[in-house]
Design an enzyme around this catalytic site. Structure first.
Site, PDB file in Angstrom:
ATOM      1  CD1 TRP A 332       3.234  -4.905  -4.978  1.00  0.00           C
ATOM      2  CD2 TRP A 332       1.285  -4.862  -4.021  1.00  0.00           C
ATOM      3  NE1 TRP A 332       2.780  -3.816  -5.427  1.00  0.00           N
ATOM      4  CE2 TRP A 332       1.684  -3.603  -4.630  1.00  0.00           C
ATOM      5  CE3 TRP A 332       0.242  -4.690  -3.380  1.00  0.00           C
ATOM      6  CZ2 TRP A 332       0.630  -2.366  -4.743  1.00  0.00           C
ATOM      7  CZ3 TRP A 332      -0.802  -3.792  -3.212  1.00  0.00           C
ATOM      8  CH2 TRP A 332      -0.499  -2.643  -3.998  1.00  0.00           C
ATOM      9  CG  ASP A 333       3.633  -6.178  -9.279  1.00  0.00           C
ATOM     10  OD1 ASP A 333       3.739  -5.756  -8.075  1.00  0.00           O
ATOM     11  OD2 ASP A 333       3.678  -5.501 -10.432  1.00  0.00           O
ATOM     12  CD  GLU A 474       6.597   2.080  -4.859  1.00  0.00           C
ATOM     13  OE1 GLU A 474       7.021   2.664  -5.980  1.00  0.00           O
ATOM     14  OE2 GLU A 474       6.600   0.703  -4.797  1.00  0.00           O
TER      15      GLU A 474
HETATM   16  C1  BGC Z   1       4.515   0.425  -8.234  1.00  0.00           C
HETATM   17  C2  BGC Z   1       4.477  -0.905  -7.379  1.00  0.00           C
HETATM   18  C3  BGC Z   1       4.793  -2.285  -8.159  1.00  0.00           C
HETATM   19  C4  BGC Z   1       6.044  -2.342  -9.100  1.00  0.00           C
HETATM   20  C5  BGC Z   1       6.324  -3.354  -9.757  1.00  0.00           C
HETATM   21  C6  BGC Z   1       5.879   0.044  -8.761  1.00  0.00           C
HETATM   22  O1  BGC Z   1       5.992   1.300  -9.903  1.00  0.00           O
HETATM   23  O2  BGC Z   1       4.495   1.260  -7.426  1.00  0.00           O
HETATM   24  O3  BGC Z   1       3.396  -0.997  -6.696  1.00  0.00           O
HETATM   25  O4  BGC Z   1       4.700  -3.427  -7.349  1.00  0.00           O
HETATM   26  O5  BGC Z   1       5.903  -1.099  -9.525  1.00  0.00           O
HETATM   27  O6  BGC Z   1       5.260  -3.488 -10.708  1.00  0.00           O
END
Ligand code: BGC
Length: 734
Positions: A332-333, A474
């Protein structure tokens, strides 16, 4: 130690750790190839890499990851069979520099051998005009007579996290043109990959060739002496079957030879000109704060070096093209953190990101049906087909080495809503509704359908809820009614309504046909019902919005307390046994992100109360976090508080101090989301810039030091220069 000057970043470190860091810090790229900033004689353990965008492979049952191409700019010097290495004990001086205005990497290293000093000055580019091209100038000199051997060619001994990925190597030499060509195929899908290189050398040298399991090389014998310099110009080319239907080997040969004919100076001049054009649209000038200026430009450089201008439909991985971490996957970045900058400066790029989601819709539909839902559940970690590369066990326990069950893949349902949010914003800003007809409308409807089949009706509350989800934080998996997720899913339904109305006005036939094809009428009626009774968590009496049901009941302890419970610094904080799980400590912006995205719906008091509540409880364990706290702080009137959060975001790839491990998994690399977050904070945060429904406006709230900010945006297809001071702003056609 690195040094940051005007458009230049340098480092003189020679340890293995420096080599790894500089690989990210000094990397060059053009959206197709990402060439890590390692020295040309790099050992595999220094993680040199030439990452080819959009090309993935799987070795056995290891994680699928992007393919690292054989390195055609590989070069190593020897004196009497002893290699001259940047890390060698006989090094007199060593420095690597990246000119991030022009994407030019250079290094200068001097060695002493038997009292003679040998100096190497090399420059290289990942050409931004012809994205298949890699070029290097490699100049050798000495202060007394010495015989030097240079081994230059295509090195196959590449580093892979989960490789190897190539096989069926075929080598071709064309002695007349000094051309080396290596054709290979990926192991999983037999996608062809070809790499070629040729060399132009001025001076009296003797050349031979060496072919081994490690690759194919030219071997030059150089009789160096005082006042003699030997300039080698290396022209390399890379093609893969993922980006051309033509014969990759033929294309690579042609490109290497035509580059040789064109020559370094002309190629370099075209490359610089293109970068000038990029900065004309993309630069941001900050007056009064040199460090912020350099750090922001450096962040923007990274975004441009991964921008897929060459492809109609392609996105950018979460670690850019800096390596194989995070499986080279798109998260989603892209939609939430990278798109906003390009939307304002080069909206065509955002259209490419959206098309990538259109083309991966079948993968998203497969994922939804795999979990028993209808519609489109996009991959949390998406590669070329849209099937989810995220594993069910995405972290390794540092104590036992065993895989840890994570729910990123199964429960971060907000990914489908983030994609719809990006499409809606794109249409709002550009007015381009054609993309809806290209397939984006179908994406929106299928995502809405997914949420309609996922939601739960609570008879007790007479409302629709989203249960068993993971929000952006997360560390708390499988929660109910995550405020961010509920709000952004609701906006999917709003988007369906807005886009359907828009298309009906323009071309009623199209939407009617699409509804019939997708049998969406019943879903639409149900969606209207759901919208009337959809649960959106509200602020409590202290104006704070609970991140998810019962979050406030978790242990309320400090970040330091949670850190003190770690038995190993690399331990994963989430998952079943993570130290954060039963506490209110969160990984990254969650409610705060919601308040940034839907800022118009909340008062300044609510914004301030949530910032004050959540910030001390946030680890900022993701590079996506700081910029959201900074933006919300700006939006609620406190730019000074926001400033250090902005700096942390903008300097993330300069300092290289971000987290390198999630549990036992290496996660180093560059951070495009933070790079985009730096722009968002400077422009949308400090300048208060917005472009909505065809209106540009700024609400300046510049930090103390900043005198003036100047940036460009595309508005109705025209480039507008926006100048912001503490007292106001002005617009001027470019
Ligand atoms: C984050 C996610 C992100 C991913 C890639 C993870 O550590 O919690 O939100 O999309 O890294 O950057």
């Amino acid at each position: 130690m690195y040094r940051l000057r005007n458009w230049l970043i340098s480092d003189n470190g020679v340890s293995e750790e420096d080599m790894l860091q500089n690989g990210n810090r000094l990397m060059t790229g053009n959206g197709y190839l990402g060439y890590r900033g390692t020295v040309s004689e790099a050992e595999p353990s220094w993680m040199p890499a030439v990452i080819v965008s959009g090309l993935y492979d799987r070795q056995g049952d290891l994680w699928r990851e992007p393919v690292n191409a054989p390195d055609c700019l590989y070069a190593k010097l020897f004196v009497r069979d002893e290699p001259l290495m940047a890390s060698g004990e006989n090094v007199l001086s060593h420095e690597q520099t990246l000119d991030f205005r022009y994407g030019i990497y250079s290094r200068e290293t001097s060695w002493t051998v038997d009292g003679v000093s040998v100096t190497l000055h090399a420059e290289r580019i990942t050409d931004i005009c012809n994205v298949h091209r890699l070029c290097m100038k490699y100049a050798i000199s000495a202060d007394a007579p010495v015989t030097i051997t240079l081994k230059q060619g295509i090195n196959c001994a590449v580093h892979d996290l989960n490789g190897p990925h190539l096989g069926n190597f075929r080598l071709d030499k064309d002695e007349k043109n000094g051309l080396l060509v290596l054709d290979a195929d990926t192991l999983e899908k037999a996608v062809p990959l070809s790499v070629a290189c040729t060399v132009d050398v001025a001076g009296d040298v003797v050349c031979g060739t060496e072919v081994s399991g490690e690759g194919a090389f030219h071997v030059y014998t150089i009789k160096a002496d005082k006042d003699k310099r030997f300039d080698f110009f290396v022209y390399g080319a890379v093609y893969s079957g993922a980006d051309t239907a033509e014969d990759c080997g033929v294309k690579a040969r042609e490109t290497a030879l035509s580059s040789l004919a064109e020559g370094w100076e002309s190629i370099l001049s075209g490359h610089r000109k293109k970068w000038d054009e990029i900065w004309l649209k993309g630069d941001v000038i900050i007056e009064g704060d040199d460090y912020a200026q350099h750090a922001l430009r450096y962040s923007l450089y990274h975004l441009h070096s991964i921008a897929p201008r060459h492809a109609k439909s392609l996105s950018v991985p979460a670690r850019g093209l800096s390596g194989q971490t995070y499986k080279g996957a798109v998260f989603w970045d892209t939609e939430m953190f990278i798109s906003p900058y390009f939307l304002c400066t080069e909206p065509d790029l955002v259209a490419r990101f959206i098309r990538y989601r259109i083309h991966t819709l079948p993968g998203a539909k497969r994922k939804a049906s795999e979990y028993g839902y209808r519609g489109a559940f996009y991959a949390w970690e998406s590669q070329e087909s849209g099937d989810d590369a995220c594993s069910l066990f995405n972290v390794t326990d540092v104590f036992t080495g065993r895989p840890v069950r994570t729910y990123f893949r199964d429960k971060q349902i907000h990914i489908s809503a983030d994609i719809v949010h990006a499409i809606r914003t794109y249409i709002n800003v550009t007015g381009d509704t054609e993309i809806l007809k290209e397939g984006a409308m179908e994406v929106i409807l299928e995502c809405a359908r997914f949420f309609l089949s996922y939601l739960y009706y609570s008879p007790e509350h007479d409302r629709y809820e989203l249960l068993d989800v993971t929000g952006p934080d997360e560390y708390h998996e499988r929660v109910n009614n995550n405020a961010f997720t509920n709000r952004i899913v609701f906006s999917v339904f709003e988007t369906v309504q807005t886009c359907v109305d828009l298309l009906k006005k323009q071309d009623g036939g199209f939407i009617e046909k699409l509804f019939a094809e997708l049998s969406f009428d019943t879903d639409m009626a149900f969606m209207h019902e759901v919208m009337k009774k959809f649960y959106l968590p509200q602020p409590d009496s202290g104006n704070v919005i609970e991140q998810f049901d019962h979050y406030f009941k978790l242990e309320d302890c400090s970040l330091d307390t949670v850190k003190s419970r770690l038995c190993d610094p690399r331990e994963y904080w989430g998952g079943a046994n993570g130290v954060a799980g039963n506490t209110q400590i969160i990984k990254q912006a969650d409610v705060v992100l919601m308040l940034v995205l839907f800022g118009n719906e909340y008062s300044d008091e609510i914004k301030r109360a949530n910032l004050a509540y959540y910030e001390p409880r946030t680890e900022h364990g993701s590079s996506l976090s700081n910029c959201m706290y900074a933006q919300l702080s700006c939006a609620s009137g406190n730019s000074e508080w926001a400033y250090p959060f902005f700096i942390k975001t903008a300097e993330i790839d300069i300092t290289g101090t971000s987290k390198q491990f999630a549990g036992g998994i290496y996660i180093g690399g560059t951070h495009p989301a933070a790079n985009g977050g730096a722009w968002m904070t400077a422009v949308q945060g400090f300048c208060g810039f917005s472009m909505n429904d065809g209106k540009i406006s700024c609400k300046p709230r510049l930090p103390e030091k900043w005198k003036r900010v100047v940036f460009s945006v595309v508005y109705n297809g025209e480039h507008i220069e926006v100048t912001v001071t503490k007292d106001g702003y002005s617009l001027c056609m470019k």
